[in-house]
Design a protein around this motif. Structure first.
Motif, PDB file in Angstrom:
ATOM      1  N   TYR A 292       8.360  75.786 -46.412  1.00 34.56           N
ATOM      2  CA  TYR A 292       8.030  75.088 -45.165  1.00 34.56           C
ATOM      3  C   TYR A 292       8.682  73.716 -45.129  1.00 34.56           C
ATOM      4  O   TYR A 292       9.203  73.282 -44.092  1.00 34.56           O
ATOM      5  CB  TYR A 292       6.511  75.004 -45.003  1.00 34.56           C
TER       6      TYR A 292
ATOM      7  N   MET B 102      12.350  74.348 -44.393  1.00 38.71           N
ATOM      8  CA  MET B 102      12.586  74.752 -42.991  1.00 38.71           C
ATOM      9  C   MET B 102      12.410  73.584 -42.050  1.00 38.71           C
ATOM     10  O   MET B 102      13.197  73.380 -41.122  1.00 38.71           O
ATOM     11  CB  MET B 102      11.617  75.880 -42.612  1.00 38.71           C
ATOM     12  N   LEU B 103      11.365  72.774 -42.291  1.00 41.90           N
ATOM     13  CA  LEU B 103      11.111  71.649 -41.380  1.00 41.90           C
ATOM     14  C   LEU B 103      12.168  70.573 -41.537  1.00 41.90           C
ATOM     15  O   LEU B 103      12.606  69.977 -40.540  1.00 41.90           O
ATOM     16  CB  LEU B 103       9.708  71.080 -41.624  1.00 41.90           C
TER      17      LEU B 103
ATOM     18  N   TYR C 247      15.185  71.800 -39.815  1.00 42.29           N
ATOM     19  CA  TYR C 247      14.960  71.739 -38.372  1.00 42.29           C
ATOM     20  C   TYR C 247      15.126  70.310 -37.858  1.00 42.29           C
ATOM     21  O   TYR C 247      15.736  70.080 -36.808  1.00 42.29           O
ATOM     22  CB  TYR C 247      13.559  72.280 -38.050  1.00 42.29           C
ATOM     23  N   CYS C 248      14.598  69.322 -38.619  1.00 41.28           N
ATOM     24  CA  CYS C 248      14.736  67.912 -38.195  1.00 41.28           C
ATOM     25  C   CYS C 248      16.214  67.507 -38.203  1.00 41.28           C
ATOM     26  O   CYS C 248      16.684  66.847 -37.260  1.00 41.28           O
ATOM     27  CB  CYS C 248      13.952  66.980 -39.115  1.00 41.28           C
TER      28      CYS C 248
ATOM     29  N   MET D 107      18.840  69.507 -37.907  1.00 44.84           N
ATOM     30  CA  MET D 107      19.529  70.199 -36.805  1.00 44.84           C
ATOM     31  C   MET D 107      19.190  69.572 -35.465  1.00 44.84           C
ATOM     32  O   MET D 107      20.049  69.452 -34.592  1.00 44.84           O
ATOM     33  CB  MET D 107      19.156  71.679 -36.794  1.00 44.84           C
ATOM     34  N   SER D 108      17.944  69.140 -35.297  1.00 47.83           N
ATOM     35  CA  SER D 108      17.538  68.486 -34.039  1.00 47.83           C
ATOM     36  C   SER D 108      18.269  67.172 -33.871  1.00 47.83           C
ATOM     37  O   SER D 108      18.678  66.800 -32.768  1.00 47.83           O
ATOM     38  CB  SER D 108      16.031  68.203 -34.028  1.00 47.83           C
ATOM     39  N   TYR D 109      18.474  66.440 -34.986  1.00 49.81           N
ATOM     40  CA  TYR D 109      19.212  65.173 -34.930  1.00 49.81           C
ATOM     41  C   TYR D 109      20.650  65.419 -34.480  1.00 49.81           C
ATOM     42  O   TYR D 109      21.166  64.737 -33.591  1.00 49.81           O
ATOM     43  CB  TYR D 109      19.188  64.491 -36.292  1.00 49.81           C
ATOM     44  N   ILE D 110      21.283  66.449 -35.098  1.00 46.48           N
ATOM     45  CA  ILE D 110      22.666  66.779 -34.732  1.00 46.48           C
ATOM     46  C   ILE D 110      22.720  67.197 -33.263  1.00 46.48           C
ATOM     47  O   ILE D 110      23.602  66.791 -32.507  1.00 46.48           O
ATOM     48  CB  ILE D 110      23.205  67.906 -35.643  1.00 46.48           C
ATOM     49  N   TRP D 111      21.755  68.007 -32.842  1.00 45.46           N
ATOM     50  CA  TRP D 111      21.715  68.520 -31.469  1.00 45.46           C
ATOM     51  C   TRP D 111      21.600  67.401 -30.451  1.00 45.46           C
ATOM     52  O   TRP D 111      22.214  67.431 -29.388  1.00 45.46           O
ATOM     53  CB  TRP D 111      20.499  69.434 -31.343  1.00 45.46           C
ATOM     54  N   SER D 112      20.762  66.380 -30.803  1.00 45.32           N
ATOM     55  CA  SER D 112      20.475  65.349 -29.797  1.00 45.32           C
ATOM     56  C   SER D 112      21.234  64.061 -30.061  1.00 45.32           C
ATOM     57  O   SER D 112      20.891  63.038 -29.490  1.00 45.32           O
ATOM     58  CB  SER D 112      18.974  65.088 -29.734  1.00 45.32           C
TER      59      SER D 112
ATOM     60  N   HIS E 119      22.607  62.230 -27.129  1.00 43.94           N
ATOM     61  CA  HIS E 119      21.548  61.716 -26.271  1.00 43.94           C
ATOM     62  C   HIS E 119      20.947  60.442 -26.841  1.00 43.94           C
ATOM     63  O   HIS E 119      20.660  59.500 -26.111  1.00 43.94           O
ATOM     64  CB  HIS E 119      20.474  62.808 -26.177  1.00 43.94           C
TER      65      HIS E 119
ATOM     66  N   HIS F 126      22.724  56.207 -27.584  1.00 47.45           N
ATOM     67  CA  HIS F 126      22.607  55.053 -26.699  1.00 47.45           C
ATOM     68  C   HIS F 126      21.430  54.156 -27.077  1.00 47.45           C
ATOM     69  O   HIS F 126      21.402  52.988 -26.726  1.00 47.45           O
ATOM     70  CB  HIS F 126      22.420  55.526 -25.250  1.00 47.45           C
ATOM     71  N   ASP F 127      20.431  54.744 -27.788  1.00 42.58           N
ATOM     72  CA  ASP F 127      19.256  53.958 -28.168  1.00 42.58           C
ATOM     73  C   ASP F 127      19.423  53.278 -29.514  1.00 42.58           C
ATOM     74  O   ASP F 127      18.531  52.559 -29.954  1.00 42.58           O
ATOM     75  CB  ASP F 127      18.007  54.865 -28.236  1.00 42.58           C
TER      76      ASP F 127
ATOM     77  N   MET G  89      20.552  50.763 -32.511  1.00 45.05           N
ATOM     78  CA  MET G  89      20.803  49.323 -32.563  1.00 45.05           C
ATOM     79  C   MET G  89      22.180  49.120 -33.191  1.00 45.05           C
ATOM     80  O   MET G  89      22.305  49.013 -34.402  1.00 45.05           O
ATOM     81  CB  MET G  89      19.729  48.616 -33.395  1.00 45.05           C
TER      82      MET G  89
END
Lengths: 94, 227
Positions: free
Chosen positions: A66, A69-70, A73-74, A76-81, A84, A87-88, A90
């Motif tokens: 777990y 996997m988590l 997943y975190c 992959m989510s960072y790469i995905w976004s 986006h 721009h935020d 610093m």
């Protein structure tokens, strides 16, 4: 779903595992594999079964699968976004 | 600088694939139930034990006829709880902050219970529109009020989940920005705000679990009226 190892077809002949393939030979290795949709699906299924048999379906399992996997997943989510959220960040130049 | 506070709720796309797809696959792949051993693994037994306790509470209002819905409700509750809790991890996307997804869950479930009731015993289902013991003069008004209340149920169900999760995520975003901003001004204030953020995170984990439970139990109550 509930596929067992015997139901998932193995690649037709024994080839180099992905870890041992040199970077320059990667396109040739990918071309030798079955890259049809069912081939890709069964490749993911083999990897999932290997992971589950190693970490999940053991007598005394722990938090390892777990956590892995988590974390994956975190990441992959960072790469995905990234596009986006850059721009935020610093930094001097956006 | 924040582009917009609500930009965190947009689903990012990579190679024409939205992140929401990956987020929806996570609860499915996280809980592995089938394996070589009939007894299951430690984790599947733990999940089973927790779900058994929770489902005994969720299914309490229902009679024997309603027990056939237990698989649907248990998977619904587990999915919502997992989606909500996983959404609290860094950089992840929470599909349940999207009203479209929550209404997509709420409307069919509610409509299913209403159609089930009207199909099997239409007279009793219509009789529910007038509460027992109401004065005769008030009956027309009460029927209209009860009909409106029934029609508002799916909206309330979906909106409750969306609003709770969106508000929690927004608050965490704001307070973490405040912690970073205050760090240059006063480390002590920043530390106090960080402590607040820690407690807020604990609250958010509780809210994430409770909202999944509340969604399932409300659908159970709507079903109980129509069984």
């Amino acid at each position: 779903m509930g596929l067992s190892a015997s139901q998932i077809p193995e690649p037709p002949k024994k080839d180099l595992p992905l870890w041992d393939v040199k970077l320059g030979e990667l396109p040739k290795w990918v071309a030798r594999r079955d890259i049809s949709p069912t081939g890709v699906y069964f490749a993911f299924k083999r990897a999932e079964l290997k992971f589950n048999n190693k970490y999940v379906h053991v007598k005394r399992g722990g938090i390892a699968p777990y956590a892995m996997m988590l974390t994956g997943y975190c990441i992959m989510s960072y790469i995905w976004s990234y596009d986006h959220i850059k721009h935020d960040m610093m930094r001097k130049h956006h | 600088m924040m582009v917009s506070l609500f930009s965190q709720f947009d689903s990012p796309w990579l190679l024409n694939i939205p992140l929401v797809l990956l987020a929806l696959i996570m609860p499915w792949k996280l809980f592995v139930s089938f394996g070589p051993s009939w007894a299951g693994t430690r984790s599947s037994r733990l999940v089973y034990a927790v779900m058994e306790t929770l489902m005994s509470q969720v299914m309490q209002p229902l009679n024997k006829l309603g027990f056939r819905w237990v698989v649907l409700f248990s998977s619904l509750m587990l999915m919502l709880m997992t989606l909500n809790v996983i959404g609290l991890f860094p950089y992840t996307f929470t599909p349940t902050t999207q009203l479209s997804m929550n209404l997509g869950l709420a409307v069919p479930l509610w409509l299913g219970t209403v159609v089930y009731g009207f199909r099997n015993h239409p007279v009793i289902a219509l009789a529910h529109l007038c509460p027992e013991g109401a004065p005769n003069l008030l009956v027309p008004v009460l029927v209209v009020v009860e009909t409106l209340s029934i029609l508002m149920r799916p909206l309330a169900l979906g909106l409750r989940l969306t609003a709770n999760l969106t508000a929690g995520h927004l608050l965490m975003h704001l307070i973490s920005s405040a912690v970073l901003g205050l760090m240059e001004l006063s480390v002590v204030l920043s530390g106090i705000t960080l402590l607040l953020l820690v407690f807020l995170t604990m609250l958010e984990i509780a809210v994430a679990l409770i909202q999944g439970y509340v969604f399932a139990i409300l659908v159970t109550l709507y079903l109980d009226e129509n069984l």
